[in-house]
Design a protein around this motif. Structure first.
Motif, short mmCIF file in Angstrom:
data_model
loop_
_atom_site.label_atom_id
_atom_site.label_comp_id
_atom_site.label_asym_id
_atom_site.label_seq_id
_atom_site.Cartn_x
_atom_site.Cartn_y
_atom_site.Cartn_z
N ARG A 61 84.36 47.48 30.63
CA ARG A 61 84.44 46.35 29.69
C ARG A 61 83.10 45.62 29.60
N LEU A 62 82.40 45.58 30.72
CA LEU A 62 81.11 44.89 30.75
C LEU A 62 80.00 45.74 30.15
N GLN A 63 80.01 47.05 30.52
CA GLN A 63 78.93 47.91 30.03
C GLN A 63 79.40 49.37 30.09
N PRO A 64 79.36 50.07 28.96
CA PRO A 64 79.74 51.50 28.97
C PRO A 64 78.80 52.29 29.87
N ASP A 65 79.36 53.20 30.61
CA ASP A 65 78.57 54.01 31.54
C ASP A 65 79.19 55.41 31.59
N GLU A 66 78.35 56.42 31.31
CA GLU A 66 78.83 57.79 31.30
C GLU A 66 79.34 58.21 32.67
N ARG A 67 78.71 57.70 33.72
CA ARG A 67 79.13 58.09 35.06
C ARG A 67 80.53 57.54 35.37
N LEU A 68 80.81 56.32 34.89
CA LEU A 68 82.14 55.77 35.11
C LEU A 68 83.19 56.58 34.37
N ILE A 69 82.86 57.00 33.16
CA ILE A 69 83.82 57.83 32.40
C ILE A 69 84.06 59.16 33.12
N HIS A 70 82.97 59.75 33.66
CA HIS A 70 83.12 61.00 34.39
C HIS A 70 83.99 60.80 35.64
N ARG A 71 83.81 59.65 36.32
CA ARG A 71 84.64 59.38 37.49
C ARG A 71 86.10 59.19 37.10
#
Length: 462
Positions: free
Chosen positions: A259-269
């Motif tokens: 919600r604060l900042q899109p991050d590809e690594r978070l999506i991968h996790r």
């Protein structure tokens, strides 16, 4: 006591009626049909034989089949028809079906010498009367008779005697059993009532009559199984809750951070956590599906093991392992292919996860020839003997972490044991000489070689 005796009498009546309806009645019809066929065949054969060979044929019929022939046999006078039971009725019906004309049997004295009854040899029971009927063949009526000693059986009297004797014994036995089994049955009733009320299963003393001792033993076994099932259910629920909570917490944290900042690594996790949860749910479904028994099919072990090794080839390459297939040529088993594949795949997956290196898939017939053993052997660290009984339980893992990347969920061997129990296979983990672990599955062999498209024997290493 009264109801036990009455129940025994009723059961005896049901048994007698069932024996008449499903055993004696069909047997009598088949026997009568066979006898009618023999009589018709004898008459037809006699009419087609040359006259000089007929005496020898008649002699053979008399000696081997207790049948006699009378050419141009006169019909019985009206009103002299035989009053008979159901077997003779079956015989007359069979004769009518085969000859196309009404058939009736006539009771006459035994045939004497060859002059008065051509082809009739002296019988072992000269006083016994014979039954005669007419068989149309070759434009004439030939009398065919047989010795009534062929019918010298009394199945109804035998059944009646058995029923009467059984009734007398049942009344006496009811009195004796009422005293002999009252106390153990009362104990069983109390233990079952306590179990039904939700109390912990109570063990019964395995004493008394052999039947009640076995019943107590089975009840104690059932009580142990109930306790283990309750423990397994608690373990499963607690394990699933614990193992789902960790990826759910990570997913909740990742969503807040996204919600604060899109991050590809978070999506991968997130994707990894979803896959982990899906894998756990899939293993839980595997454990549940293990309760369904699959039909057995013939399996060519050599070709089948080669397919299992090929299915794990990429996983073996990633783990740095080498899978070798070693089995006897022409070896076959009768087993459920889907369930067996799940068993071997789980064992092979454990070997790749915990002991990557040289892994051997082996198939061999044990000494004696009544068992085929499939095994997955590795040269890893193995399992201590005191831990071998524990690893079969759900969520029991020797690897300390809860990460599925390092140790899975601890359900694979539980699935293996359940599938083996449902299909009557024997599974076991045992240490190897020189280090490592061997998981074995014992199966019934297949009589004869199964059909297979792969006739080249054992497959080469993958």
């Amino acid at each position: 006591m009264v109801w036990l005796a009455a129940l025994t009498l009723a059961l005896g009546g049901v048994i007698v009626g069932s024996a008449l309806q499903f055993v004696l009645w069909p047997m009598a019809q088949r026997s009568a049909d066979d006898l009618a066929g023999l009589m018709v065949l004898a008459a037809q054969t006699w009419s087609e034989l040359p006259p000089e060979t007929r005496p020898a044929f008649e002699e053979e019929l008399a000696l081997r089949h207790r049948l006699a022939l009378r050419p141009d046999f006169a019909p019985p006078p009206p009103g002299t028809e035989l009053v008979h039971g159901f077997y003779i009725g079956f015989l007359e019906d069979a004769l009518q079906r085969r000859t196309g004309q009404p058939a009736s049997l006539q009771l006459l004295p035994a045939p004497g010498d060859r002059a008065s009854a051509p082809g009739a040899a002296i019988t072992d029971h000269p006083a016994a009367p014979w039954l005669w009927t007419r068989i149309p063949t070759a434009g004439r009526q030939i009398g065919v008779g047989f010795d009534t000693t062929r019918l010298d059986t009394h199945p109804l009297q035998a059944l009646g005697s058995i029923l009467a004797l059984g009734s007398a014994l049942a009344i006496g036995l009811a009195l004796w059993l009422a005293r002999r089994i009252a106390q153990p049955v009362a104990q069983l009733e109390q233990a079952a009532a306590a179990l039904a009320a939700g109390s912990g299963p109570q063990r019964l003393p395995e004493t008394g009559p052999a039947e009640l001792a076995r019943l107590a033993r089975h009840f104690n076994h059932m009580a142990t199984q109930v306790r283990e099932l309750l423990e397994a259910r608690t373990t499963l629920l607690a394990g699933v809750s614990h193992d789902l909570r960790t990826p759910l917490a990570r997913m909740r944290l990742a969503l807040e951070m996204l919600r604060l900042q899109p991050d590809e690594r978070l999506i991968h996790r997130l994707e990894q956590d979803i896959q982990a949860m899906d894998a756990l749910i899939g293993q839980m479904l595997d454990l549940a599906r293990g309760l369904d028994r699959e039909a057995a099919e013939p399996i060519d072990v050599a070709a089948w093991l080669a397919l299992r090794a090929e299915a794990h080839r990429e996983a073996a390459a990633v783990a740095g392992a080498h899978i070798e297939v070693d089995c006897e040529a022409g070896l076959g088993v009768q087993a459920a292919p889907g369930a067996l594949a799940r068993v071997i795949d789980n064992l092979l997956g454990n070997a790749l996860r915990y002991a990557p290196g040289e892994i051997t898939l082996q198939g061999q017939r044990l000494p004696g020839g009544d068992t085929v053993r499939l095994s997955v052997a590795d040269r890893g660290p193995g399992i201590a003997a005191e831990h071998l009984p524990v690893v079969w339980r759900p969520f029991q893992r020797l690897e300390a972490s809860r990460s599925p990347q390092t140790g899975g969920w601890g359900l694979g061997l539980a699935v293996v044991r359940q599938l083996a129990a449902i299909h009557g296979w024997h599974v076991e983990l045992q240490g190897r000489e020189g280090g490592g672990l061997e998981a074995v599955v014992d199966l019934p062999p297949l009589e004869g070689r199964p059909h297979s498209q792969d006739e080249g024997g054992c497959a080469p290493p993958s």
